[in-house]
Scaffold this motif. Structure first.
Motif, PDB file in Angstrom:
ATOM      1  N   VAL A   1     117.769 151.584  14.624  1.00  0.00           N
ATOM      2  CA  VAL A   1     117.802 150.119  14.768  1.00  0.00           C
ATOM      3  C   VAL A   1     116.550 149.450  15.281  1.00  0.00           C
ATOM      4  CG1 VAL A   1     119.261 148.362  15.874  1.00  0.00           C
ATOM      5  CG2 VAL A   1     120.342 150.420  15.201  1.00  0.00           C
ATOM      6  N   LYS A   2     116.219 148.401  14.728  1.00  0.00           N
ATOM      7  CA  LYS A   2     114.884 147.686  15.289  1.00  0.00           C
ATOM      8  C   LYS A   2     115.391 146.151  15.959  1.00  0.00           C
ATOM      9  CE  LYS A   2     110.505 146.040  13.588  1.00  0.00           C
ATOM     10  NZ  LYS A   2     110.963 144.785  13.568  1.00  0.00           N
ATOM     11  N   ILE A   3     114.933 146.302  17.463  1.00  0.00           N
ATOM     12  CA  ILE A   3     115.634 145.032  18.005  1.00  0.00           C
ATOM     13  C   ILE A   3     114.303 143.983  18.339  1.00  0.00           C
ATOM     14  CG2 ILE A   3     116.639 144.029  20.102  1.00  0.00           C
ATOM     15  CD1 ILE A   3     118.404 146.513  20.223  1.00  0.00           C
ATOM     16  N   SER A   4     114.099 142.904  17.775  1.00  0.00           N
ATOM     17  CA  SER A   4     113.267 142.180  18.268  1.00  0.00           C
ATOM     18  C   SER A   4     113.512 140.947  19.280  1.00  0.00           C
ATOM     19  CB  SER A   4     112.386 141.630  17.062  1.00  0.00           C
ATOM     20  OG  SER A   4     113.303 140.626  16.438  1.00  0.00           O
TER      21      SER A   4
ATOM     22  N   LEU B   1     117.713 143.755  14.486  1.00  0.00           N
ATOM     23  CA  LEU B   1     118.564 142.725  15.439  1.00  0.00           C
ATOM     24  C   LEU B   1     117.564 141.832  15.921  1.00  0.00           C
ATOM     25  CD1 LEU B   1     121.120 144.484  17.820  1.00  0.00           C
ATOM     26  CD2 LEU B   1     121.770 142.727  16.177  1.00  0.00           C
ATOM     27  N   VAL B   2     117.726 140.434  15.696  1.00  0.00           N
ATOM     28  CA  VAL B   2     116.856 139.382  16.210  1.00  0.00           C
ATOM     29  C   VAL B   2     117.745 138.874  17.489  1.00  0.00           C
ATOM     30  CG1 VAL B   2     115.624 137.334  15.897  1.00  0.00           C
ATOM     31  CG2 VAL B   2     115.882 139.065  14.206  1.00  0.00           C
ATOM     32  N   ILE B   3     117.094 138.754  18.635  1.00  0.00           N
ATOM     33  CA  ILE B   3     117.759 138.053  19.706  1.00  0.00           C
ATOM     34  C   ILE B   3     116.652 137.190  20.311  1.00  0.00           C
ATOM     35  CG2 ILE B   3     118.423 138.560  22.147  1.00  0.00           C
ATOM     36  CD1 ILE B   3     119.171 141.480  21.384  1.00  0.00           C
TER      37      ILE B   3
ATOM     38  N   ASN C   1     120.936 134.235  23.345  1.00  0.00           N
ATOM     39  CA  ASN C   1     120.870 134.332  24.921  1.00  0.00           C
ATOM     40  C   ASN C   1     120.977 133.062  25.527  1.00  0.00           C
ATOM     41  OD1 ASN C   1     120.922 136.979  24.486  1.00  0.00           O
ATOM     42  ND2 ASN C   1     118.770 137.009  25.067  1.00  0.00           N
ATOM     43  N   ALA C   2     122.175 132.837  26.506  1.00  0.00           N
ATOM     44  CA  ALA C   2     122.151 131.508  27.047  1.00  0.00           C
ATOM     45  C   ALA C   2     122.430 131.786  28.754  1.00  0.00           C
ATOM     46  CB  ALA C   2     123.148 130.547  26.493  1.00  0.00           C
TER      47      ALA C   2
ATOM     48  N   VAL D   1     118.174 135.711  30.833  1.00  0.00           N
ATOM     49  CA  VAL D   1     118.814 136.766  30.089  1.00  0.00           C
ATOM     50  C   VAL D   1     117.879 137.769  29.554  1.00  0.00           C
ATOM     51  CG1 VAL D   1     120.740 137.329  28.877  1.00  0.00           C
ATOM     52  CG2 VAL D   1     120.463 135.104  29.500  1.00  0.00           C
ATOM     53  N   LEU D   2     116.586 137.386  29.337  1.00  0.00           N
ATOM     54  CA  LEU D   2     115.563 138.234  28.689  1.00  0.00           C
ATOM     55  C   LEU D   2     115.443 139.485  29.088  1.00  0.00           C
ATOM     56  CD1 LEU D   2     113.831 138.003  26.127  1.00  0.00           C
ATOM     57  CD2 LEU D   2     111.904 137.051  27.521  1.00  0.00           C
ATOM     58  N   PRO D   3     115.141 139.621  30.519  1.00  0.00           N
ATOM     59  CA  PRO D   3     114.894 141.003  31.137  1.00  0.00           C
ATOM     60  C   PRO D   3     116.107 141.915  30.906  1.00  0.00           C
ATOM     61  CG  PRO D   3     114.720 139.275  32.844  1.00  0.00           C
ATOM     62  CD  PRO D   3     115.006 138.730  31.625  1.00  0.00           C
TER      63      PRO D   3
END
Lengths: 270, 295
Positions: free
Chosen positions: A52-55, A26-28, A77-78, A34-36
């Protein structure tokens, strides 16, 4: 199969693997506000689903939505809702952005502890930040110059302040700018005449929160909609989410995920 | 292998090392200009340099950096006013007046100041000095030009002092002895012989010290207050060029106007320090003290 072919095939595999987003990764991207939340949720989600690998990366709300439209991220994110301009761009590219509200955030005006002022209207706040009101005696405080402290223009907190308090007008150039919420707390605590604004999670002992139009900035008042300087925090996906993207979003929207939202300093939805 | 061949090998080895840093530097400069110049598609150089308003995230945005340049220049000059006399006088004291034992203790301490991390000095300015000067001068806010200059002076004194001291120390002994022989006192000798003889070295030291203050980021980010306005008093908050880059680069969308504008600020900063270095180079070359006869 000889040794070299194996190496060759594995290299090809590695190259394709790193250049496409496939299941299990998953790329976010997007807003640093929203990052924290995304970070806390990603850590917990990856612990539960080791495959699952999330970056994660920041870059601002605009970048997050752009990444969805370009397909370079699975979740954007927004700290604001999508703009009409962005919807139009998405439509021309045949993309349908889907918003998920994952948390709430309130921004609270703060003053020095020694300040007598406890309540300001939105109009007064705006005039202070426009430089029209320069002295505390004009808003019912003890006479003294108002030291206006603001955030850097790229910050998401500043963006919301600008939308909801300034109504798109410009903060005076003479306002002090501080690069972080923590910096505002520090500066306001040290400066008797200062006014600033911070996210709800940053209220602390050294500073005093000011009510806005008689309403205190709290989790409760944000949830019932009475506190005026509040906003939703969003995650956008390209079309209706599937697979791990759906899994991750349902995780954030679950009770467990919302607890993490609280830990990250924002207001959970329920 | 022949000895000549080894010599050749060593030579080309060192050439390679030298080339490496030159290449790295030129790549940085090329990159800086590649990323900074596209801002000129949106606004003219005149609007950029002389524009008074810095509102990079507004729609439409304003990218005028005059207030930022003014902030940088004022902070650097004010810090120079404090650091130059202190630095040069300390150098004179260490090289000429202090007994060897005192110099042995004081010199390492001054040099230790140079190794203080700038973030520590910035934090000190923000947490300790700001409330102090705010109470002392009874001004509304302690994060201002004066605070930042004070902290910058603190950082450039070691540079100015140790380079000036080297210059003063290398004044030929014969000059000093000749001055004494003519009946001059120690003070007259320092003022009329030693300082003029080492002036080029002192000037270089001063300019390098000032360019350090100009490029310093952390201190001005933390202690200068960050208001993008042209200061009217030394107690006004300012926002020097490096502080803007540091504060905004993280959030500026990649390759947006704002991003290019920040790189263009980098170019301006580069031009400033480049000019400073050229002046330093010119002075040290032009007023070089060659031998003992040219004073």
């Amino acid at each position: 199969m000889n040794k070299y072919t194996t190496i060759f095939i594995s290299i090809i595999f590695l190259l394709t693997a790193s250049s496409t987003v496939f299941a299990g990764e998953l790329v976010i991207k997007g807003s640093t506000t929203v990052l924290p939340i995304a970070q806390k949720a990603a850590e917990a989600y990856m612990a539960e689903h080791p495959d699952v690998k999330i970056s994660l990366s920041g870059g601002g709300s605009g970048n997050g939505i752009k990444a969805i439209i370009d397909g370079t991220a699975s979740i954007g994110n927004a700290s604001r809702f999508i703009k009409q301009k962005e919807v139009n761009l998405a439509n021309t590219k045949g993309v349908y952005p889907v918003p998920f509200r994952v948390a709430l955030d309130a921004i609270v005006p703060v003053v020095n502890k020694g300040n007598a002022v406890t309540d300001l209207t939105l109009m007064q706040l705006k005039d202070i930040y426009l430089g029209k009101i320069k002295d505390w005696k004009d808003v019912g405080g003890t006479p003294g110059k108002i030291v206006v402290i603001s955030r850097d223009s790229s910050s998401g907190t500043f963006g919301v302040w600008k939308d909801l308090v300034m109504k798109k007008e410009r903060v005076i150039p003479g306002a002090l700018t501080v690069p972080s919420n923590g910096g505002i707390v520090q500066a306001v605590a040290n400066t008797p005449g200062a006014i600033g604004y911070v996210g709800l999670g940053y209220l602390s002992d050294g500073i005093k929160a000011v009510k806005v139009g008689g309403i205190a900035g709290s989790e409760e008042n944000t949830l019932n909609g009475s506190f005026p300087i509040a906003r939703g925090l969003f995650m956008f996906t390209k079309g209706w989410p599937k697979g791990d993207t759906m899994g991750f979003l349902s995780f954030i929207l679950s009770k467990k995920g919302q607890n993490l939202v609280k830990k990250a300093g924002s207001i959970p939805l329920f | 292998m022949k000895r000549q061949q080894i010599d050749k090998g060593v030579q080309s080895g060192f050439l390679l090392v030298a080339l490496f840093s030159i290449t790295a530097l030129s790549l940085i400069i090329i990159f800086l200009f590649m990323e900074g110049l596209p801002i000129l598609e949106h606004i003219s150089i005149k609007e950029f340099i002389l524009g008074k308003y810095w509102y990079p995230t507004d729609d439409p945005a304003d990218f005028g950096i005059l207030a930022l340049i003014a902030g940088s220049v004022c902070v650097t000059l004010l810090s120079g006013l404090m650091s130059i006399p202190l630095g040069v006088m300390t150098a004179v004291y260490l090289a000429e007046i202090a007994s060897p034992r005192v110099a042995e203790i004081v010199k390492p301490i001054v040099e230790l100041m140079a190794s203080m991390p700038s973030v520590v000095i910035g934090f000190f300015g923000m947490v300790v000095v700001a409330p102090f000067i705010q109470k002392l001068f009874d001004i509304p806010v302690g994060l201002n030009m004066f605070n930042a200059s004070l902290m910058l002076a603190f950082m450039s004194i070691p540079t100015i002092c140790s380079l000036s001291e080297d210059a003063i120390f290398s004044v030929p002994r014969a000059l000093k002895e000749a001055s004494f022989a003519l009946g001059a006192t120690h003070f007259e000798t320092i003022l009329k012989v030693i300082i003029p003889a080492s002036l080029s070295g002192i000037c270089t030291a001063v300019i390098l010290g000032l360019s350090r203050a100009l490029g310093e980021t952390m201190v001005v980010l933390m202690a200068a207050g960050g208001a993008a306005m042209i200061p009217t008093s030394i107690f006004d908050p300012v926002r020097p060029l490096p502080a803007s880059i540091a504060a905004e680069m993280g959030e500026a969308p990649f390759r947006s106007e704002h991003y290019h504008a920040l790189f263009a600020i980098g170019i301006v900063l580069f031009v400033f320090t480049f000019i400073f270095n050229l002046i330093a180079d010119y002075i040290s070359y032009k007023f070089r003290q060659a031998g003992e006869a040219s004073l």
